[in-house]
Design an enzyme around this catalytic site. Structure first.
Site, PDB file in Angstrom:
ATOM      1  N   TYR A 156       0.828  -1.200   0.000  1.00  0.00           N
ATOM      2  CA  TYR A 156       0.000   0.000   0.000  1.00  0.00           C
ATOM      3  C   TYR A 156       0.869   1.259   0.000  1.00  0.00           C
ATOM      4  O   TYR A 156       0.619   2.195  -0.772  1.00  0.00           O
ATOM      5  CB  TYR A 156      -0.913  -0.023   1.222  1.00  0.00           C
ATOM      6  N   LYS A 160       1.058   4.196  -2.981  1.00  0.00           N
ATOM      7  CA  LYS A 160       0.743   5.595  -2.732  1.00  0.00           C
ATOM      8  C   LYS A 160       1.958   6.494  -2.960  1.00  0.00           C
ATOM      9  O   LYS A 160       1.822   7.619  -3.472  1.00  0.00           O
ATOM     10  CB  LYS A 160       0.202   5.773  -1.312  1.00  0.00           C
TER      11      LYS A 160
END
Length: 249
Positions: A156, A160
């Site tokens: 994740y 990002k």
């Protein structure tokens, strides 16, 4: 939602717009006068969200943004049904958390393909039209996890952080065509994901936030509305943390 103002007549795509932060963004842009194209994998949820916005000019489009061809078809459908896309908000994202040693290949690739690849797919799909019209605003919803990392979220965090680099590169490429690209990095926001946290963990999180509270979807949506509109006409390539001061330096 009948309030109209700075985005009157604009068509805005909001991916992941059927719930949480995405729904909050869709509602805020609709209040500003934009016609919203709610894009989500779950077509029924997307349709319900579009109906919730009220009034005319909103529609739902089921799409897995990790599928590049599906993104191209979706953008064509939006422009055919609602008009030229003026605003793209890349909000859709998933998590598959685990420590690196236990992170499966599919857990890594699916998160990267959706969170980072999906944003790229949608940007590429809208860019040609925006370039012809010499106008457009792209807002990528990232996360403070992309700024500081987090144990158990390597996939994740990488997705990002990659979005931050994508934002800056797209901003440099398209600035001469009057197309802006910025990112909003939310901190801990009250959504379905945080609703299940134990109260002790919520209190611990609040202790790390100078503002002393978790954010609300509206906190993020207001910044997206600003970046999408004419008031941010000289802002591009920026990453704005909406985190109550948690990542300030």
């Amino acid at each position: 939602m009948t309030e109209t103002s700075e985005l009157a007549g604009a068509v805005a795509i909001v991916t992941g717009g059927s719930r949480g932060i995405g729904l909050g963004i869709a509602q805020e842009l609709a209040r500003a006068g934009a016609g919203i194209a709610v894009v989500a994998r779950d077509g029924e949820r997307a349709a319900a969200a579009a109906a919730e916005l009220g009034g005319d000019g909103h529609a739902a489009y089921p799409c897995d943004i990790a599928d590049a061809r599906a993104c191209t078809k979706t953008v064509r459908a939006v422009e055919s049904g609602q008009g030229p896309v003026a605003i793209l908000v890349n909000n859709a994202g998933i998590t598959r958390d685990n420590i690196v040693l236990r992170l499966k290949d599919d857990d890594w690739s699916r998160v990267i393909d959706t969170n980072l690849g999906g944003a790229f797919n949608m940007i590429r799909a809208v860019t040609r039209g925006m370039m012809k019209r010499r106008a457009g605003s792209i807002v990528n919803v990232t996360s403070v996890i992309g700024l500081m990392g987090n144990a158990g979220q390597a996939n994740y965090a990488a997705s990002k952080a990659g979005l931050h680099g994508l934002t800056k590169s797209v901003a440099r490429e398209l600035a001469s065509r009057n197309i802006r690209c910025n990112a909003v990095a939310p901190g801990f926001i009250r959504t379905d994901m945080t609703a299940g946290l134990p109260e002790s963990q919520v209190e611990e999180l609040k202790g790390r936030i100078p503002a002393g509270r978790l954010g609300e979807p509206g906190d993020v949506a207001g910044v997206v509305r600003f970046l999408a509109g004419p008031g941010a006409g000289y802002i591009t390539g920026q990453i704005i943390a909406v985190d109550g001061g948690m990542t300030m330096q």
